[in-house]
Motif scaffolding. Structure first.
Motif, mmCIF file in Angstrom:
data_model
loop_
_atom_site.group_PDB
_atom_site.id
_atom_site.type_symbol
_atom_site.label_atom_id
_atom_site.label_comp_id
_atom_site.label_asym_id
_atom_site.label_seq_id
_atom_site.Cartn_x
_atom_site.Cartn_y
_atom_site.Cartn_z
ATOM 1 N N MET A 1 -12.654 -22.864 26.491
ATOM 2 C CA MET A 1 -13.993 -23.477 26.523
ATOM 3 C C MET A 1 -14.748 -23.221 25.232
ATOM 4 O O MET A 1 -15.387 -24.121 24.677
ATOM 5 N N THR A 2 -14.639 -21.986 24.710
ATOM 6 C CA THR A 2 -15.369 -21.707 23.469
ATOM 7 C C THR A 2 -14.785 -22.478 22.303
ATOM 8 O O THR A 2 -15.517 -22.962 21.444
ATOM 9 N N LEU A 3 -13.457 -22.607 22.260
ATOM 10 C CA LEU A 3 -12.837 -23.380 21.180
ATOM 11 C C LEU A 3 -13.220 -24.852 21.274
ATOM 12 O O LEU A 3 -13.473 -25.509 20.273
ATOM 13 N N ALA A 4 -13.257 -25.380 22.494
ATOM 14 C CA ALA A 4 -13.572 -26.798 22.683
ATOM 15 C C ALA A 4 -15.004 -27.123 22.292
ATOM 16 O O ALA A 4 -15.302 -28.257 21.903
ATOM 17 N N THR A 5 -15.896 -26.153 22.360
ATOM 18 C CA THR A 5 -17.290 -26.410 22.014
ATOM 19 C C THR A 5 -17.598 -26.106 20.551
ATOM 20 O O THR A 5 -18.749 -26.139 20.134
ATOM 21 N N GLY A 6 -16.561 -25.826 19.762
ATOM 22 C CA GLY A 6 -16.755 -25.768 18.319
ATOM 23 C C GLY A 6 -16.856 -24.398 17.697
ATOM 24 O O GLY A 6 -17.205 -24.280 16.531
ATOM 25 N N VAL A 7 -16.573 -23.340 18.434
ATOM 26 C CA VAL A 7 -16.619 -22.005 17.845
ATOM 27 C C VAL A 7 -15.545 -21.906 16.756
ATOM 28 O O VAL A 7 -14.413 -22.339 16.943
ATOM 29 N N SER A 8 -15.907 -21.329 15.624
ATOM 30 C CA SER A 8 -15.054 -21.410 14.440
ATOM 31 C C SER A 8 -13.988 -20.329 14.388
ATOM 32 O O SER A 8 -13.812 -19.648 13.395
ATOM 33 N N LEU A 9 -13.298 -20.122 15.464
ATOM 34 C CA LEU A 9 -12.131 -19.253 15.458
ATOM 35 C C LEU A 9 -10.951 -20.036 16.013
ATOM 36 O O LEU A 9 -11.107 -20.885 16.878
ATOM 37 N N GLY A 10 -9.748 -19.727 15.506
ATOM 38 C CA GLY A 10 -8.567 -20.483 15.885
ATOM 39 C C GLY A 10 -7.992 -20.037 17.216
ATOM 40 O O GLY A 10 -8.387 -19.024 17.791
ATOM 41 N N PRO A 11 -7.002 -20.781 17.724
ATOM 42 C CA PRO A 11 -6.483 -20.521 19.068
ATOM 43 C C PRO A 11 -5.321 -19.548 19.131
ATOM 44 O O PRO A 11 -4.875 -19.215 20.222
ATOM 45 N N GLU A 12 -4.816 -19.069 17.977
ATOM 46 C CA GLU A 12 -3.538 -18.369 18.017
ATOM 47 C C GLU A 12 -3.589 -17.059 18.795
ATOM 48 O O GLU A 12 -2.671 -16.751 19.565
ATOM 49 N N ALA A 13 -4.653 -16.256 18.618
ATOM 50 C CA ALA A 13 -4.708 -14.946 19.287
ATOM 51 C C ALA A 13 -4.779 -15.065 20.815
ATOM 52 O O ALA A 13 -3.987 -14.430 21.523
ATOM 53 N N PRO A 14 -5.706 -15.859 21.389
ATOM 54 C CA PRO A 14 -5.731 -15.951 22.851
ATOM 55 C C PRO A 14 -4.488 -16.609 23.433
ATOM 56 O O PRO A 14 -4.035 -16.224 24.516
ATOM 57 N N ILE A 15 -3.906 -17.594 22.731
ATOM 58 C CA ILE A 15 -2.708 -18.255 23.256
ATOM 59 C C ILE A 15 -1.535 -17.279 23.279
ATOM 60 O O ILE A 15 -0.781 -17.220 24.254
ATOM 61 N N ILE A 16 -1.368 -16.500 22.208
ATOM 62 C CA ILE A 16 -0.287 -15.512 22.188
ATOM 63 C C ILE A 16 -0.490 -14.477 23.285
ATOM 64 O O ILE A 16 0.451 -14.086 23.984
ATOM 65 N N THR A 17 -1.734 -14.021 23.470
ATOM 66 C CA THR A 17 -2.027 -13.037 24.516
ATOM 67 C C THR A 17 -1.677 -13.564 25.905
ATOM 68 O O THR A 17 -1.024 -12.890 26.710
ATOM 69 N N LEU A 18 -2.098 -14.797 26.183
ATOM 70 C CA LEU A 18 -1.797 -15.400 27.488
ATOM 71 C C LEU A 18 -0.297 -15.579 27.682
ATOM 72 O O LEU A 18 0.251 -15.281 28.754
ATOM 73 N N ASN A 19 0.378 -16.081 26.649
ATOM 74 C CA ASN A 19 1.817 -16.326 26.771
ATOM 75 C C ASN A 19 2.591 -15.038 27.003
ATOM 76 O O ASN A 19 3.498 -14.983 27.843
ATOM 77 N N VAL A 20 2.251 -13.990 26.249
ATOM 78 C CA VAL A 20 2.950 -12.715 26.405
ATOM 79 C C VAL A 20 2.715 -12.135 27.797
ATOM 80 O O VAL A 20 3.656 -11.698 28.480
ATOM 81 N N ALA A 21 1.472 -12.153 28.240
ATOM 82 C CA ALA A 21 1.154 -11.583 29.556
ATOM 83 C C ALA A 21 1.885 -12.323 30.680
ATOM 84 O O ALA A 21 2.480 -11.699 31.569
ATOM 85 N N LEU A 22 1.873 -13.647 30.637
ATOM 86 C CA LEU A 22 2.547 -14.429 31.676
ATOM 87 C C LEU A 22 4.059 -14.235 31.638
ATOM 88 O O LEU A 22 4.707 -14.088 32.679
ATOM 89 N N ALA A 23 4.625 -14.236 30.424
ATOM 90 C CA ALA A 23 6.080 -14.105 30.309
ATOM 91 C C ALA A 23 6.555 -12.745 30.808
ATOM 92 O O ALA A 23 7.557 -12.650 31.527
ATOM 93 N N VAL A 24 5.861 -11.677 30.424
ATOM 94 C CA VAL A 24 6.249 -10.340 30.881
ATOM 95 C C VAL A 24 6.116 -10.240 32.393
ATOM 96 O O VAL A 24 7.000 -9.704 33.079
ATOM 97 N N TRP A 25 5.041 -10.781 32.938
ATOM 98 C CA TRP A 25 4.812 -10.736 34.395
ATOM 99 C C TRP A 25 5.919 -11.470 35.146
ATOM 100 O O TRP A 25 6.459 -10.976 36.138
ATOM 101 N N VAL A 26 6.292 -12.669 34.673
ATOM 102 C CA VAL A 26 7.327 -13.467 35.337
ATOM 103 C C VAL A 26 8.700 -12.821 35.181
ATOM 104 O O VAL A 26 9.452 -12.671 36.157
ATOM 105 N N CYS A 27 9.041 -12.423 33.956
ATOM 106 C CA CYS A 27 10.382 -11.875 33.705
ATOM 107 C C CYS A 27 10.606 -10.558 34.440
ATOM 108 O O CYS A 27 11.726 -10.281 34.901
ATOM 109 N N LYS A 28 9.584 -9.742 34.554
ATOM 110 C CA LYS A 28 9.745 -8.469 35.239
ATOM 111 C C LYS A 28 10.025 -8.660 36.729
ATOM 112 O O LYS A 28 10.572 -7.772 37.385
ATOM 113 N N ARG A 29 9.667 -9.816 37.261
ATOM 114 C CA ARG A 29 9.918 -10.102 38.674
ATOM 115 C C ARG A 29 11.218 -10.864 38.893
ATOM 116 O O ARG A 29 11.881 -10.680 39.905
ATOM 117 N N LEU A 30 11.582 -11.712 37.939
ATOM 118 C CA LEU A 30 12.763 -12.542 38.120
ATOM 119 C C LEU A 30 14.003 -11.961 37.431
ATOM 120 O O LEU A 30 15.108 -12.026 37.968
#
Length: 317
Positions: A1-30
């Motif tokens: 939401m903050t990126l979509a409204t024009g805040v001048s920071l890029g998406p790489e840090a939150p996207i990497i954080t989300l991807n890592v958290a989801l992948a570790v959570w899924v892989c640890k179960r499967l």
């Protein structure tokens, strides 16, 4: 939401954080037998490949990590899986959106000695702009965090960012990938003072957003600033190569803000999209890196977080 409204920071840090958290959570179960460190490395490189539209940056990142970790395995064997992951991310992004960071620039015709001087001069200006960010960042951070709680600092910062956006126009908003292509396309038609104003506004927006605590990474807005500095040099001296100026501008400011020689060199090469320029960039990166290597990084570490930060870096490695 903050990126979509024009805040001048890029998406790489939150996207990497989300991807890592989801992948570790899924892989640890499967598939719990897969080591967590391998999952993190695969996800980070895959995300880098998708964000930059090329697997090479992720490969260089993995090379840096592998070089810092003792092992008897061949380097290629250790990089094989991360490289495949990065290539997969790049291919998926190409299929879905055709995303690329490469700009459409005039074909580079080498004039080696002149271009070396031009590139070094532009990179020095870009490093000076990054140094201004670096010096001001702790003071602006301290100013915003004098208030208790995040609501008031972020509100004030949001008002300031809105004012900067109204002053600079749409080209100074968002992460900057589409906007830097627009700026490069009109390099022959803009006045130096117009580009200088865009550079100053974007620098101020990145400084305020980062110091106030808005989420996001700094790579994409930093790359936009580097492109704008290159366009500014070309607008002031139309006889120089636009491709050389943009490559040097991106390289110079990324070295200060990102503080990684491999990634800075890769990003500059990807943005200009011309392998002929690589020898020039490789020569320029040497003195530039020596100038910034011992500078403090553009981040604030709380005293109680030092140990935790060290543990996090070791886990990442």
């Amino acid at each position: 939401m903050t990126l979509a409204t024009g805040v001048s920071l890029g998406p790489e840090a939150p996207i990497i954080t989300l991807n890592v958290a989801l992948a570790v959570w899924v892989c640890k179960r499967l598939i719990p037998a897969v080591p967590t460190k391998l999952i993190i490395l695969m996800v980070v490189t895959g995300t880098f490949g998708a964000l930059f539209g090329s697997p090479l940056g992720a490969a260089l990142l993995a090379t840096s990590v592998a070089a810092a970790t003792a092992s008897k395995e061949l380097l290629w064997d250790r990089l094989f899986l991360p490289l495949v992951s990065a290539a997969s991310g790049s291919l998926v992004m190409m299929v879905l959106s055709g995303h690329t960071m490469s700009l459409t620039l005039p074909e580079y015709t080498p004039a080696v000695f002149a271009d070396l001087g031009i590139a070094l001069a532009v990179a020095t200006v870009a490093m000076a702009a990054g140094l201004c960010l670096l010096l001001l960042f702790p003071h602006v951070h301290r100013l915003f965090h004098r208030w208790r709680g995040p609501v008031l600092p972020l509100t004030v910062a949001g008002v300031l960012l809105g004012a900067l956006g109204a002053l600079g126009g749409e080209i100074t908003l968002f992460k900057g990938v589409d906007q830097m292509a627009q700026l490069a396309a009109v390099a022959d038609d803009v006045e130096p003072w117009q580009v200088a104003m865009i550079v100053v506004i974007k620098l101020a927006a990145l400084l305020i957003a980062g110091a106030a605590g808005f989420r996001g990474g700094r790579v994409f807005p930093t790359v936009f600033i580097g492109v704008a500095i290159g366009v500014l040099a070309y607008a002031a001296f139309p006889s120089i190569s636009l491709t050389v100026a943009i490559g040097a501008g991106v390289l110079g400011i990324c070295l200060v803000v990102v503080r990684d020689g491999w990634l800075s060199l890769f990003i500059a090469a990807v943005v200009v999209g011309d392998a002929t320029l690589l020898p020039i960039l490789c020569m320029v990166v040497l003195p530039c890196w020596l100038a910034v290597a011992r500078l403090p990084q553009m981040q604030i570490t709380e005293p109680g977080a030092v140990a935790h930060d060290t543990d996090s870096k070791q886990a990442a490695q």
